[in-house]
Design a protein around this motif. Sequence first.
Motif, PDB file in Angstrom:
ATOM      1  N   TYR A  50       7.764   9.238 -13.983  1.00  8.74           N
ATOM      2  CA  TYR A  50       8.284   7.920 -14.320  1.00  8.74           C
ATOM      3  C   TYR A  50       8.951   7.304 -13.098  1.00  8.74           C
ATOM      4  N   VAL A  51       8.478   6.152 -12.678  1.00  8.06           N
ATOM      5  CA  VAL A  51       9.097   5.408 -11.581  1.00  8.06           C
ATOM      6  C   VAL A  51      10.138   4.500 -12.226  1.00  8.06           C
ATOM      7  N   ASP A  52      11.390   4.844 -12.057  1.00 12.30           N
ATOM      8  CA  ASP A  52      12.471   4.120 -12.715  1.00 12.30           C
ATOM      9  C   ASP A  52      12.877   2.887 -11.910  1.00 12.30           C
ATOM     10  N   THR A  53      13.247   3.060 -10.664  1.00 14.45           N
ATOM     11  CA  THR A  53      13.712   1.946  -9.843  1.00 14.45           C
ATOM     12  C   THR A  53      13.150   2.073  -8.432  1.00 14.45           C
ATOM     13  N   LEU A  54      12.608   0.988  -7.931  1.00 12.69           N
ATOM     14  CA  LEU A  54      12.251   0.886  -6.524  1.00 12.69           C
ATOM     15  C   LEU A  54      12.929  -0.381  -6.027  1.00 12.69           C
ATOM     16  N   SER A  55      13.693  -0.259  -4.974  1.00 16.97           N
ATOM     17  CA  SER A  55      14.403  -1.412  -4.437  1.00 16.97           C
ATOM     18  C   SER A  55      14.362  -1.348  -2.920  1.00 16.97           C
ATOM     19  N   VAL A  56      14.027  -2.482  -2.310  1.00 18.53           N
ATOM     20  CA  VAL A  56      14.031  -2.597  -0.854  1.00 18.53           C
ATOM     21  C   VAL A  56      14.910  -3.792  -0.514  1.00 18.53           C
ATOM     22  N   ALA A  57      15.785  -3.608   0.459  1.00 22.26           N
ATOM     23  CA  ALA A  57      16.671  -4.690   0.888  1.00 22.26           C
ATOM     24  C   ALA A  57      15.834  -5.901   1.285  1.00 22.26           C
ATOM     25  N   PRO A  58      16.273  -7.097   0.907  1.00 26.61           N
ATOM     26  CA  PRO A  58      15.490  -8.307   1.227  1.00 26.61           C
ATOM     27  C   PRO A  58      15.088  -8.415   2.696  1.00 26.61           C
ATOM     28  N   ALA A  59      15.978  -8.080   3.598  1.00 22.37           N
ATOM     29  CA  ALA A  59      15.667  -8.196   5.028  1.00 22.37           C
ATOM     30  C   ALA A  59      14.616  -7.183   5.485  1.00 22.37           C
ATOM     31  N   ALA A  60      14.409  -6.122   4.709  1.00 17.59           N
ATOM     32  CA  ALA A  60      13.470  -5.066   5.096  1.00 17.59           C
ATOM     33  C   ALA A  60      12.126  -5.174   4.379  1.00 17.59           C
ATOM     34  N   ARG A  61      11.971  -6.132   3.492  1.00 22.71           N
ATOM     35  CA  ARG A  61      10.719  -6.261   2.727  1.00 22.71           C
ATOM     36  C   ARG A  61       9.568  -6.670   3.625  1.00 22.71           C
ATOM     37  N   GLY A  62       8.391  -6.184   3.255  1.00 21.44           N
ATOM     38  CA  GLY A  62       7.187  -6.516   4.011  1.00 21.44           C
ATOM     39  C   GLY A  62       6.921  -5.590   5.182  1.00 21.44           C
ATOM     40  N   GLY A  63       7.786  -4.623   5.392  1.00 21.04           N
ATOM     41  CA  GLY A  63       7.625  -3.703   6.518  1.00 21.04           C
ATOM     42  C   GLY A  63       7.069  -2.344   6.141  1.00 21.04           C
ATOM     43  N   GLY A  64       6.671  -2.147   4.888  1.00 21.78           N
ATOM     44  CA  GLY A  64       6.072  -0.885   4.470  1.00 21.78           C
ATOM     45  C   GLY A  64       7.038   0.124   3.890  1.00 21.78           C
ATOM     46  N   ILE A  65       8.314  -0.244   3.739  1.00 18.45           N
ATOM     47  CA  ILE A  65       9.298   0.711   3.212  1.00 18.45           C
ATOM     48  C   ILE A  65       8.995   1.060   1.755  1.00 18.45           C
ATOM     49  N   GLY A  66       8.712   0.070   0.937  1.00 18.61           N
ATOM     50  CA  GLY A  66       8.376   0.339  -0.468  1.00 18.61           C
ATOM     51  C   GLY A  66       7.141   1.216  -0.582  1.00 18.61           C
ATOM     52  N   ARG A  67       6.131   0.924   0.208  1.00 21.90           N
ATOM     53  CA  ARG A  67       4.898   1.711   0.211  1.00 21.90           C
ATOM     54  C   ARG A  67       5.182   3.160   0.628  1.00 21.90           C
ATOM     55  N   ALA A  68       6.017   3.336   1.660  1.00 23.21           N
ATOM     56  CA  ALA A  68       6.346   4.687   2.132  1.00 23.21           C
ATOM     57  C   ALA A  68       7.150   5.455   1.085  1.00 23.21           C
ATOM     58  N   LEU A  69       8.116   4.787   0.453  1.00 21.71           N
ATOM     59  CA  LEU A  69       8.893   5.448  -0.601  1.00 21.71           C
ATOM     60  C   LEU A  69       7.987   5.887  -1.746  1.00 21.71           C
ATOM     61  N   MET A  70       7.054   5.014  -2.145  1.00 22.56           N
ATOM     62  CA  MET A  70       6.176   5.366  -3.259  1.00 22.56           C
ATOM     63  C   MET A  70       5.178   6.453  -2.876  1.00 22.56           C
ATOM     64  N   ALA A  71       4.778   6.535  -1.627  1.00 23.18           N
ATOM     65  CA  ALA A  71       3.897   7.630  -1.205  1.00 23.18           C
ATOM     66  C   ALA A  71       4.603   8.970  -1.398  1.00 23.18           C
TER      67      ALA A  71
END
Length: 130
Positions: free
Chosen positions: A61-82
């Motif tokens: 279960y993926v409960d929460t994924l959050s990336v700081a607004p200034a860091a969005r679009g840089g692949g952080i969310g993708r890396a966390l989900m990997a």
Amino acid sequence: MPRPGARALLRAEVVRSLRFSGLVWLAEADGVPSGMAACAQASPAPGDSIHGRLLPGRWGYVDTLSVAPAARGGGIGRALMAVAHRELVRPGTRGTFLFYHPANPLSPVFWHRQGYRPLWTMWIRRPAWS
């Protein structure tokens, strides 16, 4: 929808997830927190929100994924989900699931790119002043 007190809510989410599942990943850039993923293992049981919606068995279960607004679009969310997917999908796990708000302009695009598709849709109506 911006949430008042989002920082406190995310902090509480991390603490809760560490206590109950231990499946929390934090991303940082130059020593500054830039994203987090909080996940868990779940099995449908009578009376819970996934019973009858998912097949019996263990699910990630993926409960929460959050990336700081200034860091969005840089692949952080993708890396966390990997990392989360690698840890959640173990032998005996049927798959992963999550809940997201389809009207959020960011969520559907991101989650579809991660391979997720809606299984069901729920709409919640709130008073305009809340």
